[in-house]
Design an enzyme around this catalytic site. Sequence first.
Site, short mmCIF file in Angstrom:
data_model
loop_
_atom_site.label_atom_id
_atom_site.label_comp_id
_atom_site.label_asym_id
_atom_site.label_seq_id
_atom_site.Cartn_x
_atom_site.Cartn_y
_atom_site.Cartn_z
N ASP A 158 1.60 -3.11 8.58
CA ASP A 158 1.44 -1.88 9.37
C ASP A 158 0.89 -2.15 10.78
O ASP A 158 0.31 -1.27 11.40
CB ASP A 158 0.57 -0.86 8.62
CG ASP A 158 -0.87 -1.33 8.44
OD1 ASP A 158 -1.17 -2.51 8.71
OD2 ASP A 158 -1.71 -0.49 8.01
N GLY A 185 0.82 -1.23 0.00
CA GLY A 185 0.00 0.00 0.00
C GLY A 185 0.84 1.27 0.00
O GLY A 185 2.01 1.26 0.40
N ARG A 236 33.16 9.01 18.27
CA ARG A 236 32.73 8.75 16.89
C ARG A 236 33.15 7.35 16.42
O ARG A 236 33.93 6.68 17.08
CB ARG A 236 33.29 9.86 16.00
CG ARG A 236 32.63 11.22 16.31
CD ARG A 236 33.32 12.36 15.61
NE ARG A 236 33.46 12.10 14.18
CZ ARG A 236 34.29 12.78 13.40
NH1 ARG A 236 35.06 13.75 13.89
NH2 ARG A 236 34.37 12.49 12.11
N THR A 266 -6.60 -5.06 -0.43
CA THR A 266 -5.91 -6.14 0.32
C THR A 266 -6.20 -7.52 -0.29
O THR A 266 -5.32 -8.39 -0.27
CB THR A 266 -6.32 -6.11 1.80
OG1 THR A 266 -7.76 -6.01 1.88
CG2 THR A 266 -5.72 -4.93 2.52
N ALA A 325 54.13 21.81 27.52
CA ALA A 325 52.88 22.49 27.19
C ALA A 325 53.10 23.47 26.03
O ALA A 325 54.16 24.07 25.89
CB ALA A 325 52.37 23.25 28.40
N ARG A 353 -2.25 8.04 4.06
CA ARG A 353 -2.54 8.84 5.26
C ARG A 353 -1.27 9.21 6.05
O ARG A 353 -1.31 10.06 6.92
CB ARG A 353 -3.53 8.06 6.16
CG ARG A 353 -4.91 7.95 5.56
CD ARG A 353 -5.75 6.84 6.19
NE ARG A 353 -5.39 5.52 5.66
CZ ARG A 353 -6.04 4.38 5.96
NH1 ARG A 353 -7.06 4.40 6.80
NH2 ARG A 353 -5.66 3.23 5.43
N ASN A 407 -11.61 -5.67 12.99
CA ASN A 407 -10.75 -6.62 12.29
C ASN A 407 -9.31 -6.17 12.47
O ASN A 407 -8.94 -5.05 12.10
CB ASN A 407 -11.14 -6.61 10.81
CG ASN A 407 -10.14 -7.35 9.94
OD1 ASN A 407 -9.38 -8.18 10.42
ND2 ASN A 407 -10.17 -7.05 8.64
C1 UD1 Z 1 -7.44 -3.03 6.76
C2 UD1 Z 1 -8.73 -3.88 6.74
C3 UD1 Z 1 -9.59 -3.51 7.94
C4 UD1 Z 1 -8.78 -3.73 9.21
C5 UD1 Z 1 -7.44 -2.99 9.18
C6 UD1 Z 1 -6.60 -3.48 10.33
C7 UD1 Z 1 -9.30 -4.31 4.40
C8 UD1 Z 1 -10.14 -3.93 3.25
N1 UD1 Z 1 -9.46 -3.62 5.52
O1 UD1 Z 1 -7.85 -1.68 6.63
O2 UD1 Z 1 -10.76 -4.32 7.96
O3 UD1 Z 1 -9.55 -3.32 10.32
O4 UD1 Z 1 -6.73 -3.29 7.97
O5 UD1 Z 1 -5.46 -2.70 10.48
O6 UD1 Z 1 -8.50 -5.23 4.31
N2 UD1 Z 1 -2.04 -3.30 1.08
C9 UD1 Z 1 -1.47 -3.90 -0.03
N3 UD1 Z 1 -2.06 -3.70 -1.25
C10 UD1 Z 1 -3.18 -2.98 -1.41
C11 UD1 Z 1 -3.77 -2.39 -0.26
C12 UD1 Z 1 -3.18 -2.57 0.95
O7 UD1 Z 1 -0.46 -4.57 0.07
O8 UD1 Z 1 -3.65 -2.89 -2.56
C13 UD1 Z 1 -1.41 -3.50 2.39
C14 UD1 Z 1 -0.95 -2.20 3.02
O9 UD1 Z 1 0.38 -1.93 2.67
C15 UD1 Z 1 -1.11 -2.45 4.50
C16 UD1 Z 1 -2.19 -3.51 4.57
O10 UD1 Z 1 -2.34 -4.04 3.28
O11 UD1 Z 1 0.08 -2.99 5.07
C17 UD1 Z 1 -3.52 -2.91 5.03
O12 UD1 Z 1 -3.89 -1.88 4.16
P1 UD1 Z 1 -4.52 -0.54 4.68
O13 UD1 Z 1 -4.80 0.32 3.53
O14 UD1 Z 1 -3.72 0.00 5.79
O15 UD1 Z 1 -5.91 -1.11 5.24
P2 UD1 Z 1 -6.85 -0.47 6.35
O16 UD1 Z 1 -7.62 0.62 5.76
O17 UD1 Z 1 -6.07 -0.17 7.55
CA CA Z 2 -3.93 -0.21 8.07
#
Ligand code: UD1
Ligand code: CA
Length: 452
Positions: free
Chosen positions: A101, A11, A331, A77, A421, A15, A168
């Site tokens: 994350d 992701g 250092r 996700t 000195a 934010r 979740n």
């Molecule tokens: C997600 C969950 C939410 C949960 C929360 C917990 C979904 C739709 N929602 O929301 O239910 O409560 O995590 O923290 O799953 N990522 C990818 N590829 C993508 C999108 C995201 O690899 O296309 C990865 C991000 O890098 C991140 C993780 O998935 O590490 C979660 O994505 P994020 O956008 O943070 O989801 P939330 O909105 O927090």
């Molecule tokens: Ca998240």
Amino acid sequence: MHLETIILAAGKGTRMKSKMPKVLHKVGGKPMLQHVIDAAKKAGSSREVVVIGSGAELVTEVISGVEFVLQEEQLGTGHAVLSAKKNFEQAEGTVLILCGDTPLLTSKLLQDLTEAHEKSNCAATVLTAKMPDATGYGRIIREEDGGFGKIVEEKDANEFEKKIREVNAGVYCFDVQKLFGALEKVSNDNAQGEYYLPDVLTILKDAGEKVSAFTAQYADETLGINSRVQLAAADKIFRMKKNRELMDSGVTIIDPNTTFIDYDAQIGQDTIIHPNTYIEGKTTIGEDCAIGPNIRFVDMKVGNKVTAQFSYCHEAEICDGVTLGPYVHIRPGTTIGENVKIGNFVEIKNSNVGKDSKLPHLQYIGDTDMGSGVNIGCGTVTCNYDGKNKFRTKIGDNVFIGCNTNLVAPVKVGDGAYIAAGSTITKDVPKNNLAVARARQTNIEVWNDRRK
Ligand code: UD1
Ligand code: CA
């Protein structure tokens, strides 16, 4: 138990408003993604497949010891997990899914979840947590009998669902083949136009599979970091936990609120950490030390019975019994021998200082090999740089260097030598000699009368 893990880290982390991928932001001095990988490994995972996309190159530079798969476009996700499908064609049994994350996950929690999942014969088990503030998370909608119903994302939730505090955690156990089967059926018909991983749970349930929810005992461990404010909150929780572990193992921390100790740092028994102290990287500190107030140690190796205050030291070694500070900068590449005293505005770089030597005030020591029992007078400088090249200074054992001496490198001072000195030493000083390298004093009589 055989366990393989998929970690989502592709992701953008919009934010965070950062140029750096979100999962590389640090908690307790370690990238969030690394925390998640370490927790998985410690929980018994034998293989970690990390899905990367945004800032993929940076991620692969920082993180190693895992398999990477690329999610070209970040479509959600569910789509992210699907990009790892090829890596799991032969797999069977349980796959653990984590997000990059959620840095506070513990291996214990992951083990408990996996065990509960494997005992239950479910196709999927989702980790949930009861958050004091559920804003931003997917909410858990329970069935009337308390069983798992579905997950509704914040942006798709109605007023009633938004009031639910069970969320979740973004952590799941799946039967691996059932997961990939159901993923193909996920649509992006929702508020964000994304393929949601949580929708797989509903698809499995509708197909008659058992899906359950496992609630974490400590909600803090499941915190998801989407913003800098949440990052600071997670860091604070991590710091307090690290401090508590150290205190439980016999370290005194005078003020945990102003003590910042990184993930990998180690501190021995009966060492006292005074306020406003930063112990970073892979620093190790021995027993019976008094560290701080106002110390920053980065990647330092510190022995026993060391006293240090108001100083910054990095990538160097300090042996037993050293007294350091105030206002010392040690250092990289420096080793300070046993029982050395260094204090009051001293800088030492890429040097070896032998045991029992004293550098009490206002010195610059660079590229120097110093023996033991040496006394360096106030204001002494090693002139190690001619504007082009660096040269070493060699000082033998039991040398006495008078105040305000310049040692113009390359130069050697033999064992037991004395330097008067105010000398500027440009030639080697043989052992036990006295070197005087300054203009002789001339006194002019009745000068003040003559001026008149
Ligand atoms: C997600 C969950 C939410 C949960 C929360 C917990 C979904 C739709 N929602 O929301 O239910 O409560 O995590 O923290 O799953 N990522 C990818 N590829 C993508 C999108 C995201 O690899 O296309 C990865 C991000 O890098 C991140 C993780 O998935 O590490 C979660 O994505 P994020 O956008 O943070 O989801 P939330 O909105 O927090
Ligand atoms: Ca998240």
